[in-house]
Scaffold this motif. Structure first.
Motif, PDB file in Angstrom:
ATOM      1  N   VAL A  80       1.696   3.064   7.319  1.00 42.78           N
ATOM      2  CA  VAL A  80       2.396   1.947   7.955  1.00 42.78           C
ATOM      3  C   VAL A  80       3.443   1.366   7.011  1.00 42.78           C
ATOM      4  N   VAL A  81       3.054   1.179   5.754  1.00 49.14           N
ATOM      5  CA  VAL A  81       3.993   0.641   4.761  1.00 49.14           C
ATOM      6  C   VAL A  81       5.200   1.557   4.616  1.00 49.14           C
ATOM      7  N   ASN A  82       4.975   2.863   4.581  1.00 45.19           N
ATOM      8  CA  ASN A  82       6.093   3.798   4.453  1.00 45.19           C
ATOM      9  C   ASN A  82       7.001   3.766   5.671  1.00 45.19           C
ATOM     10  N   GLN A  83       6.436   3.508   6.844  1.00 44.72           N
ATOM     11  CA  GLN A  83       7.263   3.366   8.043  1.00 44.72           C
ATOM     12  C   GLN A  83       8.099   2.094   7.984  1.00 44.72           C
ATOM     13  N   LEU A  84       7.529   1.035   7.438  1.00 49.50           N
ATOM     14  CA  LEU A  84       8.248  -0.228   7.341  1.00 49.50           C
ATOM     15  C   LEU A  84       9.361  -0.178   6.301  1.00 49.50           C
ATOM     16  N   ALA A  85       9.136   0.577   5.203  1.00 46.02           N
ATOM     17  CA  ALA A  85      10.103   0.658   4.089  1.00 46.02           C
ATOM     18  C   ALA A  85      10.576  -0.741   3.707  1.00 46.02           C
ATOM     19  N   PRO A  86       9.667  -1.626   3.279  1.00 39.79           N
ATOM     20  CA  PRO A  86      10.028  -3.027   3.061  1.00 39.79           C
ATOM     21  C   PRO A  86      10.868  -3.243   1.812  1.00 39.79           C
ATOM     22  N   GLU A  87      11.565  -4.361   1.800  1.00 36.26           N
ATOM     23  CA  GLU A  87      12.333  -4.762   0.618  1.00 36.26           C
ATOM     24  C   GLU A  87      11.397  -4.994  -0.561  1.00 36.26           C
ATOM     25  N   HIS A  88      10.380  -5.829  -0.375  1.00 33.33           N
ATOM     26  CA  HIS A  88       9.371  -6.100  -1.402  1.00 33.33           C
ATOM     27  C   HIS A  88       8.021  -5.617  -0.891  1.00 33.33           C
ATOM     28  N   LEU A  89       7.277  -4.922  -1.748  1.00 33.24           N
ATOM     29  CA  LEU A  89       5.927  -4.489  -1.393  1.00 33.24           C
ATOM     30  C   LEU A  89       4.957  -4.898  -2.494  1.00 33.24           C
ATOM     31  N   GLU A  90       3.969  -5.719  -2.147  1.00 35.06           N
ATOM     32  CA  GLU A  90       2.891  -6.039  -3.069  1.00 35.06           C
ATOM     33  C   GLU A  90       1.683  -5.167  -2.743  1.00 35.06           C
ATOM     34  N   VAL A  91       1.068  -4.613  -3.774  1.00 32.40           N
ATOM     35  CA  VAL A  91      -0.154  -3.826  -3.597  1.00 32.40           C
ATOM     36  C   VAL A  91      -1.297  -4.611  -4.225  1.00 32.40           C
ATOM     37  N   LEU A  92      -2.108  -5.203  -3.386  1.00 35.16           N
ATOM     38  CA  LEU A  92      -3.221  -6.040  -3.838  1.00 35.16           C
ATOM     39  C   LEU A  92      -4.527  -5.353  -3.471  1.00 35.16           C
ATOM     40  N   THR A  93      -4.899  -4.389  -4.301  1.00 36.14           N
ATOM     41  CA  THR A  93      -6.102  -3.602  -4.067  1.00 36.14           C
ATOM     42  C   THR A  93      -6.892  -3.513  -5.365  1.00 36.14           C
ATOM     43  N   ALA A  94      -8.073  -2.941  -5.275  1.00 31.39           N
ATOM     44  CA  ALA A  94      -8.924  -2.829  -6.466  1.00 31.39           C
ATOM     45  C   ALA A  94      -8.239  -2.005  -7.553  1.00 31.39           C
ATOM     46  N   TYR A  95      -7.541  -0.928  -7.162  1.00 30.34           N
ATOM     47  CA  TYR A  95      -6.837  -0.063  -8.119  1.00 30.34           C
ATOM     48  C   TYR A  95      -5.414   0.175  -7.598  1.00 30.34           C
ATOM     49  N   PRO A  96      -4.535  -0.793  -7.755  1.00 33.07           N
ATOM     50  CA  PRO A  96      -3.199  -0.688  -7.145  1.00 33.07           C
ATOM     51  C   PRO A  96      -2.389   0.506  -7.635  1.00 33.07           C
ATOM     52  N   GLU A  97      -2.538   0.872  -8.907  1.00 22.90           N
ATOM     53  CA  GLU A  97      -1.754   1.983  -9.445  1.00 22.90           C
ATOM     54  C   GLU A  97      -2.069   3.299  -8.735  1.00 22.90           C
ATOM     55  N   SER A  98      -3.266   3.405  -8.171  1.00 27.55           N
ATOM     56  CA  SER A  98      -3.669   4.655  -7.534  1.00 27.55           C
ATOM     57  C   SER A  98      -2.861   4.953  -6.274  1.00 27.55           C
ATOM     58  N   PHE A  99      -2.176   3.949  -5.722  1.00 27.45           N
ATOM     59  CA  PHE A  99      -1.404   4.150  -4.493  1.00 27.45           C
ATOM     60  C   PHE A  99       0.065   4.440  -4.771  1.00 27.45           C
ATOM     61  N   LEU A 100       0.473   4.360  -6.020  1.00 24.56           N
ATOM     62  CA  LEU A 100       1.888   4.471  -6.346  1.00 24.56           C
ATOM     63  C   LEU A 100       2.463   5.810  -5.900  1.00 24.56           C
ATOM     64  N   GLY A 101       1.699   6.878  -6.066  1.00 25.78           N
ATOM     65  CA  GLY A 101       2.192   8.194  -5.667  1.00 25.78           C
ATOM     66  C   GLY A 101       2.331   8.359  -4.167  1.00 25.78           C
TER      67      GLY A 101
END
Length: 429
Positions: A316-337
């Motif tokens: 969903v986030v990739n479809q939105l392609a937002p200006e600012h994206l916050e990743v607030l998860t237990a391991y945020p770096e794991s989603f970077l790829g």
């Protein structure tokens, strides 16, 4: 904020992509008229439009060194120190973006390469009038300075008293800006693009503004380059059940207070978080000084999407392609790829979006309206141009002469082929 449930396979649920605002026909015609007036009447037209739109008659729009010095004396030293620290952070980040000319030689003696040259002159538009945006000064000027631009012209609308914000003046002075004018709107864009009797034109215009500024930038594109046609601000928060609801709500509202057209989106697989954030947003709205603006933004452009998995949330986030994206998860770096499309990504609870707006170092001039699918933040390379270098040796030319001529004839361009073969005749004569 309404909660929408997205299941695997849903493709038409997202309704956040908005058509870029191209203004009304009346607005477009007004901008065209202003630009034409400035092209014809120069300084006189700018003065007249400044009186009409900003309510002040200025004999000379140029900001003096004395005005900058007095602003420096008036501004709280602690605020000046904050600006200076932000400048260091932003400069350090952008210096890493510098690219250099490069060349390479081939065995046949030919040399190929790319020459990188800074633009000669850049115009920076900083919104003003009733508000002050020193951060816009820093984010637009610093990458131009790092790129090596020699002439940077800053324009910003004056207040009703004919003055500018002390913070904006101090930011400009700290960066060494010597050419700064009190002018705004479409007339300022026209001045930067075409020049007047007293102001020389520039090669590129950057910086945000209202719909009239955006339309003017669109009109002058081609005469000069521009950074982008920016839309309203956006934030998306990708969160799991470890996120803290009142922090998420505060982050969403940080963008909603910008503009009634701003969008704030939470994407999460957690039903509990969604409901808690929904309640927190309403509670926090009541205490915001810009409540009326934020409330309109949340009502019309605020969304909470609940997905059936974290992988679907990333989709969903990739479809939105937002200006600012916050990743607030237990391991945020794991989603970077997995995240492909976002103007800027903020990882973890200690990296809320305002950290990037003002202080961390990365540029806050970012692609909006889904254009992060194909465009990037403002940076040093936006203030450089690249020139291809070709130096063929005689050996390389003779080796490839017939192939080049054949390719030219393939496209029906006989003169191209003869340009190549003329050198063959010279050698045999």
């Amino acid at each position: 904020m309404n909660i929408t449930y997205i299941k695997e396979g849903d493709t038409d649920t997202l309704s956040l992509k908005r058509t870029l605002d191209t203004g009304t026909e009346e607005q477009r015609l007004a901008v065209q008229r202003i630009i034409q007036e400035v092209r014809i009447n120069g300084d006189q037209a700018v003065q007249s439009f400044t009186k009409q739109f900003d309510g002040v008659l200025l004999e000379d729009p140029l900001v003096t060194e004395e005005e900058m010095t007095k602003a420096f004396e008036r501004l709280d030293p602690a605020v000046i120190q904050v600006i200076q620290t932000a400048i260091r952070n932003i400069r350090t980040y952008h210096e890493r973006q510098l690219t250099s000319s490069w060349f390479y030689h081939q065995q046949d003696g030919s040399m190929l390469g790319q020459k990188v040259t800074p633009l000669d002159a850049v115009g920076v538009y900083v919104p003003g009038g009733t508000a002050a945006y020193p951060s816009s000064v820093l984010m637009n000027v610093i990458p131009a300075l790092v790129a090596g631009v020699q002439r940077i012209v800053l324009v910003t609308p004056p207040g009703k008293d004919g003055c500018l914000s002390d913070a904006v003046l101090v930011a400009a002075k700290e960066l060494g800006i010597s050419e700064m004018y009190k002018m705004g709107g479409a007339q300022a864009i026209a001045t930067l693009a075409y020049g007047t009797e007293t102001i020389q034109p520039v090669d590129k215009i950057t910086g945000p503004g209202n719909i009239y500024v955006a339309l003017a930038k669109r009109e002058v594109f081609g005469q000069v380059d521009i950074d982008m046609i920016a839309g309203p601000s956006e934030i998306a928060v990708l969160a799991d059940d470890t996120a803290i609801a009142h922090e998420v709500a505060a982050d969403l509202l940080s963008q909603a207070e910008h503009d009634a057209l701003s969008s704030s989106i939470l994407v999460t697989p957690s039903q509990t978080l969604a409901e808690n954030v929904q309640a927190e947003v309403q509670a926090q709205l009541d205490t915001l000084p810009r409540k009326s603006i934020a409330a309109q933004s949340i009502k019309h452009h605020g969304r909470i999407y609940v997905t059936d998995s974290m992988d679907r949330a990333v989709d969903v986030v990739n479809q939105l392609a937002p200006e600012h994206l916050e990743v607030l998860t237990a391991y945020p770096e794991s989603f970077l790829g997995q995240i492909k499309h976002a103007g800027a990504i903020f990882l973890g609870r200690y990296s809320p979006e305002p950290v990037g707006d003002y202080f961390a170092g990365p540029n806050h001039v970012l692609p909006t309206n889904g254009t992060a699918r194909f465009s990037s933040p403002l940076g040093v390379t936006d203030f450089q141009k690249k020139t291809s270098i070709i130096s063929y040796s005689q050996e390389a030319f003779e080796t490839h002469r017939d192939s080049i001529a054949a390719f030219a004839r393939l496209e029906g361009l006989e003169a191209h082929a003869r340009s190549i073969e003329s050198r063959k005749r010279e050698e045999s004569s």
